[in-house]
Write a protein that holds these residues in place. Structure first.
Motif, short mmCIF file in Angstrom:
data_model
loop_
_atom_site.label_atom_id
_atom_site.label_comp_id
_atom_site.label_asym_id
_atom_site.label_seq_id
_atom_site.Cartn_x
_atom_site.Cartn_y
_atom_site.Cartn_z
N SER A 1 0.84 -1.15 -0.13
CA SER A 1 -0.06 -0.09 0.04
C SER A 1 0.86 1.39 -0.01
O SER A 1 2.04 1.40 0.20
N THR A 2 0.28 2.13 -0.26
CA THR A 2 0.91 3.61 -0.33
C THR A 2 1.93 3.88 1.03
O THR A 2 3.08 4.42 0.82
N PHE B 1 4.91 1.54 0.29
CA PHE B 1 5.57 1.54 -0.86
C PHE B 1 6.46 2.49 -1.10
O PHE B 1 7.48 2.45 -1.86
N HIS B 2 6.19 3.93 -0.40
CA HIS B 2 7.36 5.18 -0.33
C HIS B 2 7.72 5.05 -2.02
O HIS B 2 8.91 5.46 -2.10
N ASP B 3 6.65 5.53 -2.87
CA ASP B 3 7.31 5.98 -4.17
C ASP B 3 8.17 4.86 -4.85
O ASP B 3 9.01 5.35 -5.57
N PHE C 1 2.76 -2.54 -6.39
CA PHE C 1 2.16 -1.23 -5.73
C PHE C 1 0.76 -1.74 -5.82
O PHE C 1 0.00 -1.97 -6.74
N PRO D 1 -2.66 -0.06 -5.16
CA PRO D 1 -3.22 1.40 -5.57
C PRO D 1 -4.28 1.65 -4.73
O PRO D 1 -5.12 0.77 -4.57
N PRO D 2 -4.37 2.85 -4.22
CA PRO D 2 -5.58 3.27 -3.36
C PRO D 2 -6.90 3.47 -4.14
O PRO D 2 -6.59 3.46 -5.30
N CYS E 1 -5.87 -0.38 0.76
CA CYS E 1 -4.87 0.33 0.28
C CYS E 1 -4.78 1.66 0.38
O CYS E 1 -3.59 2.32 -0.19
N ASN E 2 -5.64 2.33 0.83
CA ASN E 2 -5.64 3.82 1.01
C ASN E 2 -4.67 4.23 2.05
O ASN E 2 -4.72 3.65 3.36
N PRO E 3 -4.25 5.49 1.93
CA PRO E 3 -3.36 5.98 3.25
C PRO E 3 -4.60 6.25 4.42
O PRO E 3 -5.84 6.43 3.96
N LYS F 1 -1.29 0.26 6.25
CA LYS F 1 -0.21 -0.49 5.92
C LYS F 1 -1.13 -1.77 5.47
O LYS F 1 -1.60 -2.26 6.26
#
Length: 250
Positions: free
Chosen positions: A66-67, A70-72, A105, A107-108, A118-120, A123
């Protein structure tokens, strides 16, 4: 003075963005689901850029993040140990643990607000189906987990897949041991000094320099601050689309 400036530049380049945490501490602030099928269908390619995960040695032992994890793309290549977390009245866990590499990844879905896993700021690990059904029953769908960062154990040296063209050179760095996730890459042709590459996406790094006809060396830094130099990895007649292997690993 010139040597001092070069030394300072190296120090600045090799300070990791955030040190990886490889420890015995288990965390419980995450859940896990799965995607794809039992044979890896739907899990290939992905946001880390690794492509064919079987060909590159990752196989089915993989996860999307998740975002919040994943840290970009900087976490691509990191390894995690995961255990299904038994809660009161919970009956869907299987025994044992799995070790997976971050290769994609999750995605959210911001249309669902905080309701999507997977949304901010959640985790979350979206495992391959094979890995999910190793630690939990298929019918569970989503399970609470314990997880921790662990060293990646890889066979052979760090590998470099060369892409792009004469004026836009890109390299995929993979099969990285120990910390697993790459935070910095430098490249040197036989006719150049060390040149800093920019992170493009996932673990693809690029530079706008013509290096055709030169043998290539790489300097790789992982998230724990360790740096290795790989001299003359690719001979002067290297070709785009091929992978070249360093003689050692982290």
């Amino acid at each position: 003075m010139a040597n001092l400036i070069f030394f300072i530049a190296l120090l600045v380049f090799f300070i990791p963005i955030s040190a990886a945490s490889l420890s015995d501490a288990w965390l419980s602030d995450a859940n896990a689901t799965f995607y794809g099928d039992m044979y890896g269908g739907g899990t290939m390619q992905g946001a880390c850029g690794y492509g064919d995960l079987f060909k590159q040695g990752y196989g089915l032992e993989t996860t999307a993040l998740s975002t919040a994890l994943f840290h970009d793309g900087y976490t691509c290549g990191a390894c995690f140990e995961i255990v299904c977390r038994n809660l009161p009245n919970w009956r869907y866990c299987n025994r044992g643990s799995i070790i997976v590499t971050a290769t994609n990844f999750c995605p959210p879905n911001l249309g669902e607000g905080t309701g999507h896993w997977c949304n901010p700021p959640y985790k979350h690990f979206d495992l391959s189906m094979k890995m999910f059904t190793t630690i939990a029953e298929y019918r569970a769908g989503i399970v609470p987990i314990y997880y921790r960062r662990v060293p990646c154990h890889k066979i052979g040296g760090v590998k470099f897949e060369l892409k792009g063209n004469a004026y836009w050179f890109m390299v995929l760095v993979y099969n990285v041991g120990n910390a697993g996730d790459v935070f910095g890459v430098r490249i040197k042709g036989s006719n150049t000094g060390w040149l800093t590459m920019s992170k493009n996406w996932g673990q693809n790094w690029n530079i706008g320099v013509n290096l055709v006809g030169q043998s290539l060396s790489f300097m790789v830094t992982t998230s724990d601050g360790k740096t290795l130099e790989f001299d003359d990895v690719a001979p002067s007649n290297w070709q785009f689309g091929l992978s070249y292997e360093g003689k050692y690993n982290f």
